[in-house]
Design a protein around this motif. Structure first.
Motif, PDB file in Angstrom:
ATOM      1  N   VAL A  55       0.875  -1.169   0.000  1.00 22.72           N
ATOM      2  CA  VAL A  55       0.000   0.000   0.000  1.00 22.72           C
ATOM      3  C   VAL A  55       0.917   1.225   0.000  1.00 22.72           C
ATOM      4  CG1 VAL A  55      -1.798   1.264   1.224  1.00 22.72           C
ATOM      5  CG2 VAL A  55      -1.783  -1.249   1.262  1.00 22.72           C
ATOM      6  N   THR A  56       0.981   1.911  -1.122  1.00 19.32           N
ATOM      7  CA  THR A  56       1.942   3.010  -1.259  1.00 19.32           C
ATOM      8  C   THR A  56       1.361   4.371  -0.892  1.00 19.32           C
ATOM      9  OG1 THR A  56       1.429   2.885  -3.634  1.00 19.32           O
ATOM     10  CG2 THR A  56       3.505   1.937  -2.900  1.00 19.32           C
ATOM     11  N   LYS A  57       0.021   4.481  -0.851  1.00 18.43           N
ATOM     12  CA  LYS A  57      -0.608   5.714  -0.395  1.00 18.43           C
ATOM     13  C   LYS A  57      -1.868   5.357   0.396  1.00 18.43           C
ATOM     14  CE  LYS A  57       0.884   8.703  -4.243  1.00 18.43           C
ATOM     15  NZ  LYS A  57       0.414   9.582  -5.357  1.00 18.43           N
ATOM     16  N   SER A  58      -2.015   5.924   1.596  1.00 19.06           N
ATOM     17  CA  SER A  58      -3.197   5.656   2.407  1.00 19.06           C
ATOM     18  C   SER A  58      -3.240   6.610   3.586  1.00 19.06           C
ATOM     19  CB  SER A  58      -3.187   4.211   2.924  1.00 19.06           C
ATOM     20  OG  SER A  58      -4.312   3.967   3.744  1.00 19.06           O
ATOM     21  N   ASN A  59      -4.458   6.979   3.980  1.00 20.79           N
ATOM     22  CA  ASN A  59      -4.664   7.771   5.195  1.00 20.79           C
ATOM     23  C   ASN A  59      -5.155   6.900   6.353  1.00 20.79           C
ATOM     24  OD1 ASN A  59      -4.051  10.167   3.812  1.00 20.79           O
ATOM     25  ND2 ASN A  59      -6.164  10.349   3.084  1.00 20.79           N
ATOM     26  N   ASP A  60      -5.204   5.572   6.132  1.00 18.39           N
ATOM     27  CA  ASP A  60      -5.750   4.663   7.136  1.00 18.39           C
ATOM     28  C   ASP A  60      -4.686   4.085   8.057  1.00 18.39           C
ATOM     29  OD1 ASP A  60      -8.468   4.844   6.338  1.00 18.39           O
ATOM     30  OD2 ASP A  60      -8.045   3.528   4.646  1.00 18.39           O
ATOM     31  N   GLY A  61      -3.473   4.595   7.988  1.00 18.63           N
ATOM     32  CA  GLY A  61      -2.404   4.087   8.830  1.00 18.63           C
ATOM     33  C   GLY A  61      -1.788   2.798   8.334  1.00 18.63           C
ATOM     34  N   ILE A  62      -2.066   2.415   7.091  1.00 16.42           N
ATOM     35  CA  ILE A  62      -1.527   1.155   6.568  1.00 16.42           C
ATOM     36  C   ILE A  62      -0.551   1.391   5.414  1.00 16.42           C
ATOM     37  CG2 ILE A  62      -3.543  -0.177   7.280  1.00 16.42           C
ATOM     38  CD1 ILE A  62      -4.528  -0.077   4.393  1.00 16.42           C
ATOM     39  N   GLN A  63      -0.143   2.622   5.190  1.00 19.89           N
ATOM     40  CA  GLN A  63       0.829   2.888   4.127  1.00 19.89           C
ATOM     41  C   GLN A  63       2.114   2.129   4.423  1.00 19.89           C
ATOM     42  OE1 GLN A  63       1.014   6.912   2.748  1.00 19.89           O
ATOM     43  NE2 GLN A  63       3.189   6.766   2.177  1.00 19.89           N
ATOM     44  N   GLY A  64       2.622   1.450   3.409  1.00 26.72           N
ATOM     45  CA  GLY A  64       3.807   0.620   3.572  1.00 26.72           C
ATOM     46  C   GLY A  64       3.492  -0.824   3.909  1.00 26.72           C
ATOM     47  N   ASN A  65       2.216  -1.125   4.205  1.00 27.60           N
ATOM     48  CA  ASN A  65       1.836  -2.489   4.567  1.00 27.60           C
ATOM     49  C   ASN A  65       1.577  -3.346   3.331  1.00 27.60           C
ATOM     50  OD1 ASN A  65       1.970  -1.573   7.164  1.00 27.60           O
ATOM     51  ND2 ASN A  65      -0.182  -1.933   7.664  1.00 27.60           N
ATOM     52  N   THR A  66       1.575  -4.654   3.573  1.00 28.43           N
ATOM     53  CA  THR A  66       1.256  -5.625   2.533  1.00 28.43           C
ATOM     54  C   THR A  66      -0.194  -6.071   2.693  1.00 28.43           C
ATOM     55  OG1 THR A  66       3.530  -6.431   2.459  1.00 28.43           O
ATOM     56  CG2 THR A  66       1.831  -7.883   1.577  1.00 28.43           C
ATOM     57  N   PRO A  67      -1.002  -6.066   1.629  1.00 25.18           N
ATOM     58  CA  PRO A  67      -2.388  -6.548   1.741  1.00 25.18           C
ATOM     59  C   PRO A  67      -2.433  -8.031   2.106  1.00 25.18           C
ATOM     60  CG  PRO A  67      -2.068  -5.267  -0.274  1.00 25.18           C
ATOM     61  CD  PRO A  67      -0.709  -5.521   0.294  1.00 25.18           C
ATOM     62  N   ILE A  68      -3.571  -8.462   2.641  1.00 21.25           N
ATOM     63  CA  ILE A  68      -3.761  -9.874   2.972  1.00 21.25           C
ATOM     64  C   ILE A  68      -3.781 -10.716   1.702  1.00 21.25           C
ATOM     65  CG2 ILE A  68      -5.006  -9.351   5.092  1.00 21.25           C
ATOM     66  CD1 ILE A  68      -7.611 -10.089   3.547  1.00 21.25           C
ATOM     67  N   TRP A  69      -3.602 -12.021   1.879  1.00 17.52           N
ATOM     68  CA  TRP A  69      -3.708 -13.013   0.805  1.00 17.52           C
ATOM     69  C   TRP A  69      -2.641 -12.837  -0.274  1.00 17.52           C
ATOM     70  CZ3 TRP A  69      -9.695 -12.183   0.484  1.00 17.52           C
ATOM     71  CH2 TRP A  69     -10.323 -12.873   1.521  1.00 17.52           C
ATOM     72  N   THR A  70      -1.535 -12.175   0.055  1.00 17.43           N
ATOM     73  CA  THR A  70      -0.478 -11.952  -0.938  1.00 17.43           C
ATOM     74  C   THR A  70       0.859 -12.462  -0.414  1.00 17.43           C
ATOM     75  OG1 THR A  70      -0.156  -9.697  -0.112  1.00 17.43           O
ATOM     76  CG2 THR A  70      -1.620  -9.972  -1.994  1.00 17.43           C
ATOM     77  N   PRO A  71       1.125 -13.764  -0.542  1.00 21.01           N
ATOM     78  CA  PRO A  71       2.428 -14.298  -0.135  1.00 21.01           C
ATOM     79  C   PRO A  71       3.533 -13.734  -1.018  1.00 21.01           C
ATOM     80  CG  PRO A  71       1.199 -15.942  -1.366  1.00 21.01           C
ATOM     81  CD  PRO A  71       0.260 -14.797  -1.128  1.00 21.01           C
ATOM     82  N   GLU A  72       4.673 -13.521  -0.421  1.00 18.43           N
ATOM     83  CA  GLU A  72       5.793 -12.990  -1.197  1.00 18.43           C
ATOM     84  C   GLU A  72       6.275 -14.000  -2.228  1.00 18.43           C
ATOM     85  OE1 GLU A  72       9.410 -10.308   0.138  1.00 18.43           O
ATOM     86  OE2 GLU A  72       9.856 -12.420   0.568  1.00 18.43           O
ATOM     87  N   GLN A  73       6.266 -15.294  -1.847  1.00 17.89           N
ATOM     88  CA  GLN A  73       6.752 -16.318  -2.766  1.00 17.89           C
ATOM     89  C   GLN A  73       5.807 -17.517  -2.795  1.00 17.89           C
ATOM     90  OE1 GLN A  73      11.115 -16.950  -3.202  1.00 17.89           O
ATOM     91  NE2 GLN A  73      11.228 -16.009  -1.169  1.00 17.89           N
ATOM     92  N   GLN A  74       5.688 -18.113  -3.974  1.00 18.97           N
ATOM     93  CA  GLN A  74       4.962 -19.363  -4.169  1.00 18.97           C
ATOM     94  C   GLN A  74       5.756 -20.222  -5.144  1.00 18.97           C
ATOM     95  OE1 GLN A  74       0.985 -17.050  -4.919  1.00 18.97           O
ATOM     96  NE2 GLN A  74       0.421 -19.180  -4.569  1.00 18.97           N
ATOM     97  N   VAL A  75       5.792 -21.527  -4.868  1.00 18.74           N
ATOM     98  CA  VAL A  75       6.474 -22.477  -5.749  1.00 18.74           C
ATOM     99  C   VAL A  75       5.593 -23.710  -5.887  1.00 18.74           C
ATOM    100  CG1 VAL A  75       8.546 -23.850  -6.182  1.00 18.74           C
ATOM    101  CG2 VAL A  75       8.728 -21.693  -4.922  1.00 18.74           C
ATOM    102  N   SER A  76       5.448 -24.212  -7.082  1.00 24.42           N
ATOM    103  CA  SER A  76       4.741 -25.472  -7.290  1.00 24.42           C
ATOM    104  C   SER A  76       5.447 -26.264  -8.381  1.00 24.42           C
ATOM    105  CB  SER A  76       3.274 -25.232  -7.678  1.00 24.42           C
ATOM    106  OG  SER A  76       3.182 -24.588  -8.922  1.00 24.42           O
TER     107      SER A  76
END
Length: 748
Positions: free
Chosen positions: A627-648
Motif C-alpha cells: 500500500v503506497t498511499k493511504s490515510n488509514d495508517g496502513i501505508q507501507g503495509n502488505t495486503p492480505i492473501w499476498t504471499p511474497e513467494q509461491q512455488v509449485s
C-alpha cells in the motif's frame, strides 16, 4: 501429460517449429489438424476445441504464445490427472495466483488473488459469470471444463470492468463429430459419492451434440457440513450453411447444500488460545442457522458467420437466472477481544471479561437472493495484408446487465452495537454483555445445536442491486516477419446501484500496446503496457461522487518454445490508483480517493517433456505488494492473501513399455509463503508446503474385455498438513485436510 496447447497462428516467414502437442484451428473453416512430435498415439485423447473458441488474451483464434502478455493454460487432461473438483483446486499449480482464500471448508465461492489483487469475477467461454457481490455467484463445475486460461495483468481493454491482477476464463467442453461416451463413478474421503456421464457425437452431417451430467454428495470439512450438487449441461453445434455456424448451450446446476461459510478466530487457529488450538474440522456456527441453497440456469448461443474470405462475425450471448437462500452466523469476536476494544475506545468494558478468551460471540442472519441478467459480445474480425504486414483486426461491442433482488435479515446484534454512540443514536438496546450472551459459544466445547431455528430477525436490506456495462473495443495484432505488435483500446459506460440506493454512473477508456519478437532459436522476448478499471460507488463528504479506480501495468518477459519445452519468465509492475482511504479532515466513515497499491513481481512457468515417459511442470512466483498511499495508517503495509513467494511443481510418469504399461503416476508439491493476517499487518499467517499424488491405470492392459475401462486414484494434501488463511485476526479458516478419491471410468 502436458498442458502445451497452441491455437491458430499468424502467417510467418520463419520455418514451423513443432511442439509437443500442436493444434492448429483454421480461422475460416474451423477444421483442425493436430500433430505430436513425440508420440502420435497420444492424440487419441486430445479433444478438438469448438469452432467458436477464442484465445482469452486476444479474443481471436491466434496462438497464445504470439501474445505479448502473460497467460497460463491448464488443459482438461491435467485436471483429470490431479483429481480436480473445483476451479480453486484447478489453478493451484499456476504462477501468480493464490487460491482457496477462505480455506478448505468454504467451497461455495470462487475467489482468487492474482498478482496481489483480489478477483471474484470468473468468465465462462469469454463472458463474465454475473455475480451479485453478495452471496449469489454462479459456480461452474469442472465436469464441463475443457481448459482453463489465466490471463495475467490488466485485461479491461477486452473485457471492461476487471481487477488489475488478471482473470480466469473457463473454456467449456464442446460437441464433437466423433462419437464418444463415458461414465464415471467416484468414491472418496468425507463420504464422497459421485456419478458423472459425458456423451458426444453427430446427430446428422450438420449437427453435433454433447450432454454432460453429474450428481455429487459429500460431507464438508467442518462439523455438520454437507455438500450436494446436481448438474446437466447439454449443447449443440449446428452448421447452418457453409458460412454460418451456431452453438446452443445450456448449463443447469442445483446445489441443495454447499457446506459452511462461517469463520474462526485467529486465537485458536493460527495462534494458540490458552495453549491450545482448535481441530481443523472446528465449527462455531449452528446447524439450525447454517444452510445454503443455490440454483443456476445459464442459456446461451454463439453464432459465427463468415462474411467473405477476409471478414467474419461472432456473436456470443448468455442469459442468466439464479437464486440462493442462506442462513448463517458470523462472529463478533472473542470476549477478551471485545473487552479490550471497548476499554481502549471508551474506557469501559461494559461487563465483558478481558480474561475470557474461550467465549465467542456471534450474530445470525439470512439472505434471500435472486438474479437475472444477460451478456452479449459482438465481434467483427478480419485478416488483411498491407505492405508486407499482416493485420488481425478485431472490432467489438459488448453489453452486460444484471439485476439482483436481495433481502437481508439480521437478529439485531449488529457489530455496530459495540459502539455506545451508535447504540444511543439508533435507539437500540443498551450495550451490555447480557444482551449478547444468548448467541455466545464456547470455542473449545461448542454446542452446534443451541440456537432456535425460529429466532427473530429484522429486515435490514430489501432492494435491487443493478449493474449495466456497455463497451466498445478495437484491436490490431500485426505481424511483420518475426515481429508481432498488438494495440487495442476500449471505452466503457458503466451504471450501477447498490442495495442502499447509491448510484454509479462512470465511464472509462482502457488501452493496451505490446510487442513480441520471435527469434529463430525458440525464444520470444516481449513487452507490454496495459490498463484496467473498476467502478467505485459512493461520494466524499462534500457529495462529490467517486471516479473509477484505474490501474496501469508495465510487463516484460521472454517465452520459449521447442519440440518438448514451453517456458516463460515474466516481470511486471502494476500501480492501482484512486483507491478509497480515510478522509483525514472528515468523520469516521468519510473517504477520499487518494489511495494507491503497487505490485511488483516475477513469474516463471515451465512445462517440459524430460523423456517420452516423464514430464514436469514448474511454477514460481515472487511478488512485492505494498500500500503506497493511504490515510488509514496502513501505508507501507502488505495486503492480505499476498504471499511474497509461491512455488509449485508436478512430475508425471507414464511408462510406454514393460510391466507398468498402462499406468500413470503423478506427484506434486505446492509451497505458499507467509502472508499477513490483517490489513494492519499486526500478525502473520505461516507458510505451508503440501504434497499431492495421483495414480491411474488403463484396465485394458489386463484384458481386452476391459477395453475403455480405467481407474484413477488421487490424494490432495497427502501428509495432512495443517495450514490457514485469514481475512483479519477475527476471521480465519483452516486449509483443506487430506482428501482422496477413487474414480472408475468407462469409455464406449
Amino acid at each position: 501429460m502436458t498442458n502445451i496447447i497452441l491455437g491458430a497462428t499468424m502467417k510467418s516467414t520463419q520455418s514451423f517449429r513443432p511442439t509437443l502437442i500442436a493444434l492448429a484451428i483454421a480461422v475460416a473453416t474451423g477444421q483442425a489438424i493436430a500433430e505430436d512430435t513425440i508420440d502420435t498415439n497420444d492424440l487419441s485423447t486430445l479433444e478438438v476445441k469448438g469452432q467458436t473458441y477464442r484465445n482469452t488474451a486476444t479474443k481471436t483464434q491466434l496462438d497464445a504464445e504470439e501474445t505479448p502478455q502473460a497467460i497460463s493454460i491448464i488443459d482438461g487432461e491435467v485436471l483429470e490427472e490431479r483429481g480436480v473438483e473445483s476451479l480453486a483446486e484447478a489453478v493451484r499449480y499456476s504462477s501468480g495466483i493464490n487460491t482457496e482464500l477462505r480455506g478448505g471448508s468454504v467451497t461455495r465461492l470462487d475467489l482468487f488473488n492474482i498478482r496481489g489483487f483480489d478477483n471474484d469475477t470468473v468468465l465462462l467461454d469469454g463472458l463474465p459469470l454475473l455475480y451479485n457481490e453478495w452471496n449469489l455467484q454462479p459456480q461452474i463445475d469442472t465436469a464441463v471444463v475443457d481448459q482453463i486460461e489465466i490471463f495475467k495483468g490488466p485485461t479491461s481493454t477486452l473485457y471492461g470492468e476487471m481487477p488489475p491482477g488478471g482473470m480466469v476464463n473457463i473454456i467449456s467442453k464442446s460437441p464433437q463429430e466423433d462419437a464418444a461416451n463415458s461414465v464415471e463413478i467416484t468414491f472418496g474421503s468425507d463420504n464422497k459419492q459421485q456419478i458423472q456421464f459425458d456423451s458426444t457425437g453427430a446427430i446428422s452431417d450438420s449437427v453435433n451434440y454433447r450432454v454432460i451430467g453429474l450428481a455429487r454428495q459429500k460431507d464438508g470439512q467442518s462439523t455438520t457440513a454437507e455438500e450436494e450438487r446436481i448438474l446437466i449441461a447439454p449443447s449443440l453445434d449446428i452448421q447452418l450453411s457453409d458460412s454460418t455456424f451456431l452453438n446452443l448451450n445450456m448449463y443447469y446446476q442445483n446445489d441443495p447444500e454447499m457446506g459452511v461459510y462461517s469463520s474462526l478466530p485467529g486465537q485458536g487457529t493460527v495462534n494458540k488460545n490458552n495453549g491450545s488450538r482448535l481441530s481443523s474440522n472446528a465449527y462455531l456456527g449452528d446447524e439450525n442457522w447454517e444452510t445454503y441453497e443455490r440454483e443456476v440456469l445459464l442459456f446461451g448461443y454463439k453464432l459465427e458467420h463468415e462474411i467473405n474470405d477476409t471478414w467474419s462475425f461472432l456473436q456470443n450471448v448468455r442469459f442468466t437466472q439464479a437464486k440462493a437462500k442462506q442462513r448463517n452466523t458470523y462472529g463478533l469476536g472473542l470476549e477478551s477481544e471485545i473487552a479490550a476494544y471497548l476499554d481502549s475506545e471508551y474506557g469501559n468494558t461494559y461487563g465483558f471479561d478481558i480474561n475470557d478468551s474461550s467465549t465467542y460471540y456471534r450474530n445470525v442472519y439470512s439472505t434471500d437472493e435472486s438474479s437475472k441478467g444477460i451478456n452479449i459480445d459482438n465481434q467483427l474480425a478480419a485478416i488483411i495484408d498491407i505492405d508486407n504486414v499482416e493485420h488481425n483486426l478485431l472490432f467489438g461491442v459488448d453489453y452486460l446487465k444484471l439485476e439482483s433482488d436481495v433481502v437481508y435479515k439480521d437478529s439485531g446484534l449488529n457489530v455496530n452495537y459495540l459502539d455506545p454512540t451508535y447504540a444511543t443514536n439508533n435507539s437500540v438496546p443498551n450495550l451490555t454483555k447480557a444482551y449478547f450472551t444468548p448467541l455466545s459459544i464456547d470455542i473449545f466445547n461448542p454446542d452446534n445445536n443451541s440456537l432456535s431455528s425460529t429466532l427473530t430477525t429484522y429486515t435490514f436490506r430489501d432492494g435491487t442491486l443493478e449493474k449495466e456495462q456497455l463497451g466498445f473495443y478495437a484491436q490490431d495484432q500485426m505481424r511483420f516477419d518475426q515481429l508481432v505488435v498488438i494495440a487495442g483500446g476500449r471505452y466503457d459506460y458503466f451504471e450501477g446501484k447498490d442495495l442502499a440506493g447509491t448510484e454509479i454512473d462512470q465511464s472509462q477508456f482502457s488501452g493496451r500496446v505490446g510487442a513480441l519478437y520471435e527469434l529463430n532459436n525458440g525464444f520470444s522476448p516481449f513487452i507490454n503496457f496495459a490498463q484496467s478499471f473498476e467502478p467505485v460507488s459512493g461520494s466524499d463528504r462534500f457529495g462529490n461522487t467517486f471516479k473509477t479506480s484505474t490501474a496501469n501495468q508495465v510487463e516484460a518477459g521472454i517465452k520459449f518454445q521447442n519440440a518438448d519445452t514451453l517456458a516463460s519468465v515474466t516481470a511486471f509492475s502494476i500501480v492501482k490508483s484512486n483507491v478509497l482511504t480515510r478522509d483525514p479532515n472528515g468523520g469516521t466513515y468519510d473517504k477520499v480517493q487518494v489511495g494507491e497499491v503497487t505490485s511488483n513481481g516475477l513469474e516463471v512457468e515451465l512445462t517440459k517433456a524430460l523423456t517420452e515417459e516423464l514430464n514436469a511442470t514448474l511454477a514460481y512466483t515472487y511478488q512485492d505488494v505494498e500500500v503506497t498511499k493511504s490515510n488509514d495508517g496502513i501505508q507501507g503495509n502488505t495486503p492480505i492473501w499476498t504471499p511474497e513467494q509461491q512455488v509449485s511443481a508436478w512430475l508425471g510418469y507414464q511408462p510406454k513399455q514393460g510391466s507398468l504399461l498402462g499406468a500413470s503416476f503423478g506427484a506434486g508439491l505446492r509451497y505458499v509463503g507467509q502472508m499477513q493476517m490483517d490489513a494492519a499487518n499486526s500478525d502473520t499467517v505461516p507458510s505451508y508446503t503440501l504434497v499431492d499424488l495421483s495414480i491411474g491405470y488403463d484396465l485394458a492392459q489386463l484384458s481386452a474385455d476391459w477395453q475403455g475401462a480405467s481407474v484413477q486414484f488421487s490424494v490432495s494434501n497427502a501428509f495432512d498438513e495443517t495450514y490457514y488463511t485469514c481475512y483479519d485476526t477475527s476471521n480465519c479458516w483452516f486449509g483443506a485436510d487430506r482428501s482422496f478419491e477413487l474414480t472408475g471410468r468407462y469409455e464406449f
